[in-house]
Design a protein around this motif. Structure first.
Motif, PDB file in Angstrom:
ATOM      1  N   LEU A  26       0.823  -1.212   0.000  1.00 61.82           N
ATOM      2  CA  LEU A  26       0.000   0.000   0.000  1.00 61.82           C
ATOM      3  C   LEU A  26       0.855   1.259   0.000  1.00 61.82           C
ATOM      4  O   LEU A  26       0.402   2.329  -0.428  1.00 61.82           O
ATOM      5  N   THR A  27       2.093   1.125   0.496  1.00 68.62           N
ATOM      6  CA  THR A  27       2.928   2.308   0.660  1.00 68.62           C
ATOM      7  C   THR A  27       4.021   2.434  -0.394  1.00 68.62           C
ATOM      8  O   THR A  27       4.719   3.451  -0.418  1.00 68.62           O
ATOM      9  N   MET A  28       4.188   1.434  -1.257  1.00 65.62           N
ATOM     10  CA  MET A  28       5.200   1.531  -2.307  1.00 65.62           C
ATOM     11  C   MET A  28       4.635   1.026  -3.629  1.00 65.62           C
ATOM     12  O   MET A  28       3.805   0.114  -3.651  1.00 65.62           O
ATOM     13  N   ALA A  29       5.075   1.640  -4.700  1.00 64.93           N
ATOM     14  CA  ALA A  29       4.629   1.217  -6.028  1.00 64.93           C
ATOM     15  C   ALA A  29       5.348  -0.060  -6.423  1.00 64.93           C
ATOM     16  O   ALA A  29       6.567  -0.169  -6.267  1.00 64.93           O
ATOM     17  N   ARG A  30       4.600  -1.025  -6.915  1.00 66.60           N
ATOM     18  CA  ARG A  30       5.183  -2.269  -7.431  1.00 66.60           C
ATOM     19  C   ARG A  30       5.056  -2.259  -8.953  1.00 66.60           C
ATOM     20  O   ARG A  30       3.952  -2.026  -9.478  1.00 66.60           O
ATOM     21  N   PRO A  31       6.124  -2.516  -9.683  1.00 66.71           N
ATOM     22  CA  PRO A  31       6.051  -2.496 -11.144  1.00 66.71           C
ATOM     23  C   PRO A  31       5.526  -3.792 -11.748  1.00 66.71           C
ATOM     24  O   PRO A  31       5.769  -4.076 -12.905  1.00 66.71           O
ATOM     25  N   TRP A  32       4.831  -4.583 -10.942  1.00 65.64           N
ATOM     26  CA  TRP A  32       4.169  -5.780 -11.445  1.00 65.64           C
ATOM     27  C   TRP A  32       2.703  -5.750 -11.037  1.00 65.64           C
ATOM     28  O   TRP A  32       2.313  -4.978 -10.164  1.00 65.64           O
ATOM     29  N   VAL A  33       1.897  -6.593 -11.669  1.00 66.85           N
ATOM     30  CA  VAL A  33       0.450  -6.507 -11.465  1.00 66.85           C
ATOM     31  C   VAL A  33      -0.070  -7.464 -10.402  1.00 66.85           C
ATOM     32  O   VAL A  33      -1.065  -7.158  -9.729  1.00 66.85           O
ATOM     33  N   ARG A  34       0.572  -8.632 -10.237  1.00 65.77           N
ATOM     34  CA  ARG A  34       0.144  -9.580  -9.218  1.00 65.77           C
ATOM     35  C   ARG A  34       1.345 -10.404  -8.775  1.00 65.77           C
ATOM     36  O   ARG A  34       2.307 -10.554  -9.528  1.00 65.77           O
ATOM     37  N   GLY A  35       1.270 -10.948  -7.567  1.00 64.24           N
ATOM     38  CA  GLY A  35       2.360 -11.778  -7.072  1.00 64.24           C
ATOM     39  C   GLY A  35       1.874 -12.813  -6.079  1.00 64.24           C
ATOM     40  O   GLY A  35       0.879 -12.599  -5.378  1.00 64.24           O
TER      41      GLY A  35
ATOM     42  N   MET B  14       4.877 -24.076  -5.640  1.00 58.57           N
ATOM     43  CA  MET B  14       4.633 -22.765  -6.256  1.00 58.57           C
ATOM     44  C   MET B  14       3.429 -22.824  -7.187  1.00 58.57           C
ATOM     45  O   MET B  14       2.632 -21.879  -7.256  1.00 58.57           O
ATOM     46  N   MET B  15       3.266 -23.926  -7.885  1.00 59.33           N
ATOM     47  CA  MET B  15       2.138 -24.061  -8.801  1.00 59.33           C
ATOM     48  C   MET B  15       0.802 -24.088  -8.065  1.00 59.33           C
ATOM     49  O   MET B  15      -0.235 -23.716  -8.631  1.00 59.33           O
ATOM     50  N   ARG B  16       0.799 -24.485  -6.807  1.00 60.07           N
ATOM     51  CA  ARG B  16      -0.448 -24.505  -6.037  1.00 60.07           C
ATOM     52  C   ARG B  16      -1.022 -23.105  -5.829  1.00 60.07           C
ATOM     53  O   ARG B  16      -2.234 -22.953  -5.627  1.00 60.07           O
ATOM     54  N   VAL B  17      -0.141 -22.100  -5.858  1.00 60.40           N
ATOM     55  CA  VAL B  17      -0.607 -20.725  -5.619  1.00 60.40           C
ATOM     56  C   VAL B  17      -0.534 -19.868  -6.871  1.00 60.40           C
ATOM     57  O   VAL B  17      -0.935 -18.695  -6.852  1.00 60.40           O
ATOM     58  N   ALA B  18      -0.036 -20.427  -7.968  1.00 58.58           N
ATOM     59  CA  ALA B  18       0.225 -19.628  -9.167  1.00 58.58           C
ATOM     60  C   ALA B  18      -0.995 -19.372 -10.026  1.00 58.58           C
ATOM     61  O   ALA B  18      -0.951 -18.518 -10.920  1.00 58.58           O
ATOM     62  N   GLY B  19      -2.089 -20.081  -9.778  1.00 59.20           N
ATOM     63  CA  GLY B  19      -3.253 -19.995 -10.653  1.00 59.20           C
ATOM     64  C   GLY B  19      -3.695 -18.589 -11.019  1.00 59.20           C
ATOM     65  O   GLY B  19      -3.923 -18.295 -12.202  1.00 59.20           O
ATOM     66  N   PRO B  20      -3.825 -17.675 -10.047  1.00 59.74           N
ATOM     67  CA  PRO B  20      -4.302 -16.323 -10.392  1.00 59.74           C
ATOM     68  C   PRO B  20      -3.349 -15.539 -11.294  1.00 59.74           C
ATOM     69  O   PRO B  20      -3.748 -14.517 -11.859  1.00 59.74           O
ATOM     70  N   LEU B  21      -2.115 -15.986 -11.415  1.00 64.52           N
ATOM     71  CA  LEU B  21      -1.124 -15.249 -12.196  1.00 64.52           C
ATOM     72  C   LEU B  21      -1.039 -15.692 -13.645  1.00 64.52           C
ATOM     73  O   LEU B  21      -0.628 -14.919 -14.513  1.00 64.52           O
ATOM     74  N   LEU B  22      -1.395 -16.932 -13.916  1.00 67.99           N
ATOM     75  CA  LEU B  22      -1.115 -17.537 -15.214  1.00 67.99           C
ATOM     76  C   LEU B  22      -2.057 -17.025 -16.291  1.00 67.99           C
ATOM     77  O   LEU B  22      -3.267 -16.916 -16.082  1.00 67.99           O
ATOM     78  N   GLN B  23      -1.471 -16.713 -17.454  1.00 72.51           N
ATOM     79  CA  GLN B  23      -2.235 -16.213 -18.590  1.00 72.51           C
ATOM     80  C   GLN B  23      -1.786 -16.912 -19.865  1.00 72.51           C
ATOM     81  O   GLN B  23      -0.637 -17.339 -19.986  1.00 72.51           O
ATOM     82  N   SER B  24      -2.697 -16.996 -20.805  1.00 74.46           N
ATOM     83  CA  SER B  24      -2.353 -17.546 -22.112  1.00 74.46           C
ATOM     84  C   SER B  24      -1.277 -16.692 -22.773  1.00 74.46           C
ATOM     85  O   SER B  24      -1.339 -15.457 -22.728  1.00 74.46           O
TER      86      SER B  24
ATOM     87  N   VAL C  57       4.783 -11.817 -10.604  1.00 74.12           N
ATOM     88  CA  VAL C  57       5.930 -12.429  -9.948  1.00 74.12           C
ATOM     89  C   VAL C  57       5.482 -13.627  -9.117  1.00 74.12           C
ATOM     90  O   VAL C  57       4.421 -13.605  -8.486  1.00 74.12           O
ATOM     91  N   LEU C  58       6.310 -14.659  -9.129  1.00 75.96           N
ATOM     92  CA  LEU C  58       6.044 -15.885  -8.372  1.00 75.96           C
ATOM     93  C   LEU C  58       7.332 -16.290  -7.675  1.00 75.96           C
ATOM     94  O   LEU C  58       8.370 -16.432  -8.323  1.00 75.96           O
ATOM     95  N   VAL C  59       7.268 -16.460  -6.359  1.00 71.96           N
ATOM     96  CA  VAL C  59       8.449 -16.861  -5.603  1.00 71.96           C
ATOM     97  C   VAL C  59       8.128 -18.085  -4.764  1.00 71.96           C
ATOM     98  O   VAL C  59       6.974 -18.341  -4.415  1.00 71.96           O
ATOM     99  N   LEU C  60       9.184 -18.812  -4.446  1.00 75.74           N
ATOM    100  CA  LEU C  60       9.006 -19.955  -3.559  1.00 75.74           C
ATOM    101  C   LEU C  60       8.692 -19.480  -2.145  1.00 75.74           C
ATOM    102  O   LEU C  60       7.793 -20.009  -1.502  1.00 75.74           O
TER     103      LEU C  60
END
Length: 240
Positions: free
Chosen positions: A66-75, A108-118, A230-233
């Motif tokens: 909330l206090t810093m700009a992130r240059p990515w859309v989801r993580g 990581m794949m268990r939580v990656a669903g909202p990030l993945l796009q065609s 972004v996706l991290v372990l």
């Protein structure tokens, strides 16, 4: 199946961390599983940090995001960086335990669903070539390769280049971390057209302040990527 059963007779499956007997390959024993802080429930939509409360049905952000700009859309992040997860990551990173990348990518794949796009291109945060020469492998690239394979997405292990051999982020405060990696990455000229107007998924092993991922995301956006996620372990969280 018969070959696998025969191998299990000779080499029974062992816990990834403590070598205790387990029922299947690439698994954790009960105590190590309980000691691994898997992230679930409500999380920050930008960095994956766990948040208190119930899912309100819309994206929510942690105080940092909330206090810093992130240059990515989801993580998203799979685990908190502590206890068993920390030991595994240090073994993967510094102990030549490259076998840990496959099960870690599964988490990581268990939580990656909202990030993945065609059409998404998956890429790791790179090491400088001098550090790669010393370590012999990039743990982020091992993770991103497995993630891309499981997700059925294109993988570009050398999408990003590290312009300079930045010093370790350990021991630096947040502003120092961002200064250390400022303008440290660029998209490899050979791959710039590959991400033009396409979404990119950046993969790394650990997120602390997000400075390294921000530098990588900035480079991708400058090269024309449609968006970066972004996706991290593991996520270093305040309550960790």
């Amino acid at each position: 199946m018969r070959l696998q059963a025969a191998l299990h007779l000779v080499y029974p499956p062992q816990c990834l961390v403590c070598d205790a007997p387990v029922t299947q390959d690439f698994g954790l024993c009960g105590p190590c599983w309980r000691d691994t802080a898997f992230i679930s429930g409500l999380v920050c939509d930008l960095c994956g940090a766990p948040l208190p409360g119930e899912d309100p049905g819309h994206a929510v952000l942690c105080d940092d995001c909330l206090t810093m700009a992130r240059p990515w859309v989801r993580g998203r992040a799979a685990v908190l960086y502590r206890d068993t997860a920390r030991r595994m990551i240090l073994a993967l990173k510094h102990g030549d335990r490259t076998d840990l990348a496959r099960p870690a990518a599964g988490w990581m794949m268990r939580v990656a669903g909202p990030l993945l796009q065609s059409g998404m291109v998956v890429a790791p945060v790179p090491l400088h070539w001098l550090r790669l020469l010393t370590r012999r492998y990039n743990q982020a690239a091992l993770l991103s390769a497995h993630v891309a394979r499981e997700a059925g997405l294109a993988h570009c292990p050398d999408l990003l280049q590290r312009r300079r051999n930045t010093r370790s982020q350990e021991g630096r405060d947040r502003p120092g971390r961002f200064r250390n990696v400022s303008d440290a990455f660029r998209v490899h000229p050979r791959h710039a057209a590959r991400i033009k107007d396409r979404p990119v998924l950046l993969v790394d092993d650990v997120m602390t302040s997000g400075a390294t991922l921000a530098a990588g995301a900035d480079a991708c956006r400058a090269a024309g990527a449609a968006s970066v996620s972004v996706l991290v372990l593991a996520r270093v969280a305040k309550d960790a």
